[in-house]
Design a protein around this motif. Sequence first.
Motif, PDB file in Angstrom:
ATOM      1  N   CYS A 237     -33.771  61.949 -57.749  1.00 50.70           N
ATOM      2  CA  CYS A 237     -33.474  61.239 -56.505  1.00 50.70           C
ATOM      3  C   CYS A 237     -32.495  60.101 -56.756  1.00 50.70           C
ATOM      4  O   CYS A 237     -31.553  59.901 -55.979  1.00 50.70           O
ATOM      5  N   LYS A 238     -32.689  59.365 -57.837  1.00 53.47           N
ATOM      6  CA  LYS A 238     -31.773  58.268 -58.164  1.00 53.47           C
ATOM      7  C   LYS A 238     -30.364  58.797 -58.389  1.00 53.47           C
ATOM      8  O   LYS A 238     -29.380  58.188 -57.953  1.00 53.47           O
ATOM      9  N   THR A 239     -30.243  59.938 -59.065  1.00 56.97           N
ATOM     10  CA  THR A 239     -28.924  60.536 -59.288  1.00 56.97           C
ATOM     11  C   THR A 239     -28.321  61.001 -57.967  1.00 56.97           C
ATOM     12  O   THR A 239     -27.130  60.782 -57.710  1.00 56.97           O
ATOM     13  N   LEU A 240     -29.122  61.617 -57.117  1.00 51.68           N
ATOM     14  CA  LEU A 240     -28.623  62.083 -55.823  1.00 51.68           C
ATOM     15  C   LEU A 240     -28.185  60.918 -54.940  1.00 51.68           C
ATOM     16  O   LEU A 240     -27.241  61.055 -54.151  1.00 51.68           O
ATOM     17  N   VAL A 241     -28.827  59.764 -55.074  1.00 50.10           N
ATOM     18  CA  VAL A 241     -28.386  58.553 -54.370  1.00 50.10           C
ATOM     19  C   VAL A 241     -27.017  58.130 -54.893  1.00 50.10           C
ATOM     20  O   VAL A 241     -26.118  57.790 -54.114  1.00 50.10           O
ATOM     21  N   GLU A 242     -26.831  58.154 -56.212  1.00 52.23           N
ATOM     22  CA  GLU A 242     -25.548  57.769 -56.818  1.00 52.23           C
ATOM     23  C   GLU A 242     -24.390  58.595 -56.271  1.00 52.23           C
ATOM     24  O   GLU A 242     -23.274  58.097 -56.151  1.00 52.23           O
ATOM     25  N   TYR A 243     -24.646  59.856 -55.962  1.00 49.56           N
ATOM     26  CA  TYR A 243     -23.599  60.744 -55.466  1.00 49.56           C
ATOM     27  C   TYR A 243     -23.573  60.858 -53.940  1.00 49.56           C
ATOM     28  O   TYR A 243     -22.813  61.644 -53.387  1.00 49.56           O
ATOM     29  N   GLY A 244     -24.411  60.076 -53.266  1.00 45.13           N
ATOM     30  CA  GLY A 244     -24.362  60.005 -51.805  1.00 45.13           C
ATOM     31  C   GLY A 244     -25.074  61.120 -51.059  1.00 45.13           C
ATOM     32  O   GLY A 244     -24.898  61.257 -49.850  1.00 45.13           O
ATOM     33  N   LEU A 245     -25.888  61.924 -51.759  1.00 45.99           N
ATOM     34  CA  LEU A 245     -26.598  63.011 -51.083  1.00 45.99           C
ATOM     35  C   LEU A 245     -27.959  62.566 -50.547  1.00 45.99           C
ATOM     36  O   LEU A 245     -28.504  63.202 -49.648  1.00 45.99           O
ATOM     37  N   LEU A 246     -28.484  61.490 -51.109  1.00 45.96           N
ATOM     38  CA  LEU A 246     -29.727  60.880 -50.626  1.00 45.96           C
ATOM     39  C   LEU A 246     -29.497  59.393 -50.406  1.00 45.96           C
ATOM     40  O   LEU A 246     -28.578  58.803 -50.975  1.00 45.96           O
ATOM     41  N   VAL A 247     -30.384  58.793 -49.635  1.00 42.41           N
ATOM     42  CA  VAL A 247     -30.410  57.350 -49.456  1.00 42.41           C
ATOM     43  C   VAL A 247     -31.826  56.875 -49.784  1.00 42.41           C
ATOM     44  O   VAL A 247     -32.800  57.546 -49.441  1.00 42.41           O
TER      45      VAL A 247
ATOM     46  N   GLY B  19     -39.881  53.372 -52.500  1.00 43.48           N
ATOM     47  CA  GLY B  19     -39.931  54.687 -53.120  1.00 43.48           C
ATOM     48  C   GLY B  19     -39.692  55.852 -52.181  1.00 43.48           C
ATOM     49  O   GLY B  19     -39.903  56.996 -52.545  1.00 43.48           O
ATOM     50  N   VAL B  20     -39.229  55.571 -50.964  1.00 44.69           N
ATOM     51  CA  VAL B  20     -38.994  56.619 -49.975  1.00 44.69           C
ATOM     52  C   VAL B  20     -37.504  56.981 -49.956  1.00 44.69           C
ATOM     53  O   VAL B  20     -36.640  56.107 -49.911  1.00 44.69           O
ATOM     54  N   TYR B  21     -37.242  58.284 -49.993  1.00 44.79           N
ATOM     55  CA  TYR B  21     -35.870  58.796 -49.969  1.00 44.79           C
ATOM     56  C   TYR B  21     -35.671  59.680 -48.752  1.00 44.79           C
ATOM     57  O   TYR B  21     -36.609  60.296 -48.250  1.00 44.79           O
ATOM     58  N   ASP B  22     -34.414  59.751 -48.297  1.00 44.57           N
ATOM     59  CA  ASP B  22     -34.061  60.650 -47.199  1.00 44.57           C
ATOM     60  C   ASP B  22     -32.707  61.271 -47.497  1.00 44.57           C
ATOM     61  O   ASP B  22     -31.887  60.701 -48.236  1.00 44.57           O
ATOM     62  N   ILE B  23     -32.464  62.409 -46.909  1.00 43.68           N
ATOM     63  CA  ILE B  23     -31.204  63.115 -47.097  1.00 43.68           C
ATOM     64  C   ILE B  23     -30.128  62.481 -46.209  1.00 43.68           C
ATOM     65  O   ILE B  23     -30.420  62.026 -45.094  1.00 43.68           O
ATOM     66  N   THR B  24     -28.904  62.450 -46.703  1.00 45.19           N
ATOM     67  CA  THR B  24     -27.776  61.905 -45.948  1.00 45.19           C
ATOM     68  C   THR B  24     -27.036  63.035 -45.230  1.00 45.19           C
ATOM     69  O   THR B  24     -27.310  64.216 -45.435  1.00 45.19           O
ATOM     70  N   ARG B  25     -26.072  62.651 -44.439  1.00 47.28           N
ATOM     71  CA  ARG B  25     -25.216  63.626 -43.760  1.00 47.28           C
ATOM     72  C   ARG B  25     -24.527  64.512 -44.790  1.00 47.28           C
ATOM     73  O   ARG B  25     -24.431  65.729 -44.635  1.00 47.28           O
ATOM     74  N   GLU B  26     -24.069  63.893 -45.887  1.00 49.64           N
ATOM     75  CA  GLU B  26     -23.411  64.652 -46.948  1.00 49.64           C
ATOM     76  C   GLU B  26     -24.377  65.635 -47.608  1.00 49.64           C
ATOM     77  O   GLU B  26     -23.997  66.750 -47.956  1.00 49.64           O
ATOM     78  N   GLY B  27     -25.631  65.212 -47.776  1.00 49.78           N
ATOM     79  CA  GLY B  27     -26.635  66.102 -48.328  1.00 49.78           C
ATOM     80  C   GLY B  27     -26.858  67.313 -47.440  1.00 49.78           C
ATOM     81  O   GLY B  27     -26.979  68.447 -47.926  1.00 49.78           O
ATOM     82  N   LYS B  28     -26.882  67.092 -46.137  1.00 54.75           N
ATOM     83  CA  LYS B  28     -27.035  68.198 -45.195  1.00 54.75           C
ATOM     84  C   LYS B  28     -25.812  69.106 -45.209  1.00 54.75           C
ATOM     85  O   LYS B  28     -25.934  70.329 -45.115  1.00 54.75           O
ATOM     86  N   GLN B  29     -24.632  68.502 -45.354  1.00 52.43           N
ATOM     87  CA  GLN B  29     -23.412  69.305 -45.431  1.00 52.43           C
ATOM     88  C   GLN B  29     -23.421  70.180 -46.679  1.00 52.43           C
ATOM     89  O   GLN B  29     -23.017  71.346 -46.629  1.00 52.43           O
ATOM     90  N   TYR B  30     -23.901  69.633 -47.789  1.00 53.21           N
ATOM     91  CA  TYR B  30     -24.006  70.417 -49.015  1.00 53.21           C
ATOM     92  C   TYR B  30     -24.941  71.611 -48.803  1.00 53.21           C
ATOM     93  O   TYR B  30     -24.602  72.744 -49.162  1.00 53.21           O
ATOM     94  N   LEU B  31     -26.113  71.378 -48.211  1.00 59.40           N
ATOM     95  CA  LEU B  31     -27.063  72.458 -47.980  1.00 59.40           C
ATOM     96  C   LEU B  31     -26.485  73.546 -47.080  1.00 59.40           C
ATOM     97  O   LEU B  31     -26.771  74.729 -47.255  1.00 59.40           O
ATOM     98  N   ALA B  32     -25.644  73.148 -46.136  1.00 61.79           N
ATOM     99  CA  ALA B  32     -25.021  74.102 -45.217  1.00 61.79           C
ATOM    100  C   ALA B  32     -23.819  74.810 -45.841  1.00 61.79           C
ATOM    101  O   ALA B  32     -23.219  75.682 -45.211  1.00 61.79           O
TER     102      ALA B  32
END
Length: 86
Positions: free
Chosen positions: A47-57, A62-75
């Motif tokens: 999760c910390k790595t995914l935050v560094e790359y902007g896919l999570l916030v 200790g709570v994480y959520d997916i970003t717009r970029e994360g959703k774009q990656y999944l799509a």
Amino acid sequence: MRFDADWMSRADDRILEHLADAGPDTPKKMAESDRVRFSRQHINARCKTLVEYGLLVHLGNGVYDITREGKQYLAGELDVRDLESN
């Protein structure tokens, strides 16, 4: 089609998919889910790595959520190989 990057691990897609479906969550709760199936420690590190790359916030506490970029990656709309860490 999704293109992952060299810095990604097998857990990353599962974490992103879980958050896209379930909403904000903690590594502990993700580790307890049937979908993610990795240790809390590994999920926390990813999760910390995914935050560094902007896919999570990180929302705090200790709570994480997916970003717009994360959703774009999944799509399959974002090639994460082009992302740089913050």
